[in-house]
Design a protein around this motif. Structure first.
Motif, PDB file in Angstrom:
ATOM      1  N   LEU A  22       0.806  -1.223   0.000  1.00  0.00           N
ATOM      2  CA  LEU A  22       0.000   0.000   0.000  1.00  0.00           C
ATOM      3  C   LEU A  22       0.841   1.276   0.000  1.00  0.00           C
ATOM      4  N   GLY A  23       2.162   1.119   0.077  1.00  0.00           N
ATOM      5  CA  GLY A  23       3.044   2.277   0.053  1.00  0.00           C
ATOM      6  C   GLY A  23       2.951   3.147   1.285  1.00  0.00           C
ATOM      7  N   LEU A  24       2.728   2.539   2.452  1.00  0.00           N
ATOM      8  CA  LEU A  24       2.579   3.326   3.682  1.00  0.00           C
ATOM      9  C   LEU A  24       3.928   3.858   4.149  1.00  0.00           C
ATOM     10  N   PRO A  25       4.038   5.148   4.494  1.00  0.00           N
ATOM     11  CA  PRO A  25       5.260   5.681   5.100  1.00  0.00           C
ATOM     12  C   PRO A  25       5.507   5.018   6.456  1.00  0.00           C
ATOM     13  N   ASN A  26       6.712   5.161   6.966  1.00  0.00           N
ATOM     14  CA  ASN A  26       7.091   4.478   8.212  1.00  0.00           C
ATOM     15  C   ASN A  26       6.237   4.899   9.400  1.00  0.00           C
ATOM     16  N   HIS A  27       5.769   6.154   9.418  1.00  0.00           N
ATOM     17  CA  HIS A  27       5.009   6.633  10.581  1.00  0.00           C
ATOM     18  C   HIS A  27       3.521   6.321  10.459  1.00  0.00           C
ATOM     19  N   ILE A  28       3.104   5.695   9.377  1.00  0.00           N
ATOM     20  CA  ILE A  28       1.710   5.317   9.182  1.00  0.00           C
ATOM     21  C   ILE A  28       1.547   3.836   9.477  1.00  0.00           C
ATOM     22  N   GLN A  29       0.680   3.501  10.415  1.00  0.00           N
ATOM     23  CA  GLN A  29       0.488   2.104  10.814  1.00  0.00           C
ATOM     24  C   GLN A  29      -0.867   1.588  10.361  1.00  0.00           C
ATOM     25  N   LEU A  30      -0.847   0.422   9.726  1.00  0.00           N
ATOM     26  CA  LEU A  30      -2.092  -0.223   9.330  1.00  0.00           C
ATOM     27  C   LEU A  30      -2.831  -0.693  10.579  1.00  0.00           C
ATOM     28  N   VAL A  31      -4.098  -0.342  10.689  1.00  0.00           N
ATOM     29  CA  VAL A  31      -4.926  -0.788  11.806  1.00  0.00           C
ATOM     30  C   VAL A  31      -5.934  -1.837  11.351  1.00  0.00           C
ATOM     31  N   ALA A  32      -6.574  -1.603  10.200  1.00  0.00           N
ATOM     32  CA  ALA A  32      -7.606  -2.535   9.742  1.00  0.00           C
ATOM     33  C   ALA A  32      -7.602  -2.631   8.224  1.00  0.00           C
ATOM     34  N   TYR A  33      -7.733  -3.860   7.738  1.00  0.00           N
ATOM     35  CA  TYR A  33      -7.936  -4.094   6.309  1.00  0.00           C
ATOM     36  C   TYR A  33      -9.335  -4.685   6.177  1.00  0.00           C
ATOM     37  N   LEU A  34     -10.224  -3.950   5.501  1.00  0.00           N
ATOM     38  CA  LEU A  34     -11.639  -4.296   5.490  1.00  0.00           C
ATOM     39  C   LEU A  34     -12.125  -4.648   4.090  1.00  0.00           C
ATOM     40  N   CYS A  35     -13.041  -5.597   4.019  1.00  0.00           N
ATOM     41  CA  CYS A  35     -13.781  -5.895   2.802  1.00  0.00           C
ATOM     42  C   CYS A  35     -15.168  -5.268   2.969  1.00  0.00           C
TER      43      CYS A  35
END
Length: 218
Positions: free
Chosen positions: A167-180
């Motif tokens: 998803l190309g997230l920067p280091n300070h951005i944290q994935l919390v939820a991946y939703l369908c």
């Protein structure tokens, strides 16, 4: 201050009880005005320090979703191997635990750990509060979707670091939820895992203590 009558209170509780984790979706797209209302509900979630640390990534690309699906397959295989010799292994293998390719929309909810830096109001002693706040946004989104007749399924069986890279997230951005997200085949009367026999709902009275851990509430 706004007050609510008994019918409105009961409606809220009906919505809470009717929320489901959806795995089977119809292909119909989610109308844009409906999606906007759902995202707005998420954006109205409470957040510590009014940080509003969330972002929402709408994932429509089948190529991106295929990569995420591969991550799920890898992780799910590892999870199944952990149940080797467990009587629940066969049941687990039959559970449908995602709808990544079937749902018309995937949605990643992230937490910006650097938002409002350098001073994070309310996080000095509990720095993870921005993550908890983002979870509240997910809950708001889920309930608003349910009211609209839209189903949501949370996919947690994916490697978060590999997902962040896709998803190309920067280091300070944290994935919390991946939703369908999408119209469900159906909203079942009971949670899927309860219906499948994986686990029953716990007794609330056993989970409520008073004044200290383990002391039953009166």
């Amino acid at each position: 201050m706004t007050s609510f009558n008994s019918e409105e209170r009961e409606l809220l509780h009906r919505i809470l009880r009717a929320r489901r984790d959806i795995r089977h979706f119809r292909p119909d797209p989610v109308p844009e005005d409906m999606l906007a209302r759902i995202l707005e509900a998420a954006h109205y979630a409470p957040s510590v320090g009014f940080k509003q640390p969330w972002n929402f990534i709408l994932i429509r690309s089948m190529e991106v979703r295929s990569q995420i699906k591969n991550l799920f397959e890898e992780a799910n295989k590892e999870e199944l191997e952990k149940l080797s010799g467990d009587e629940r292994s066969d049941l687990y293998s039959r559970l449908k635990l995602e709808g990544i390719m079937e749902s018309p929309l995937n949605l990643a909810v992230t937490c910006d750990r650097d938002r409002d830096a350098p001073f994070h109001l309310g996080q000095g002693q509990m720095p993870e509060m921005d993550l908890y706040s983002t979870c509240l946004a997910v809950q708001n989104l889920w309930l608003a979707a349910r009211v609209e007749g839209i189903g949501v399924g949370w996919v947690s069986i994916i490697d978060p670091e590999k997902t962040a890279k896709i998803l190309g997230l920067p280091n300070h951005i944290q994935l919390v939820a991946y939703l369908c997200v999408g119209y469900p085949i159906e909203f079942k009367d009971r949670p899927m895992l309860e219906e499948a026999g994986w686990k029953s709902r716990l007794n609330l009275a056993d989970l409520v203590y008073e004044d200290r851990w383990g002391q039953p509430a009166k």
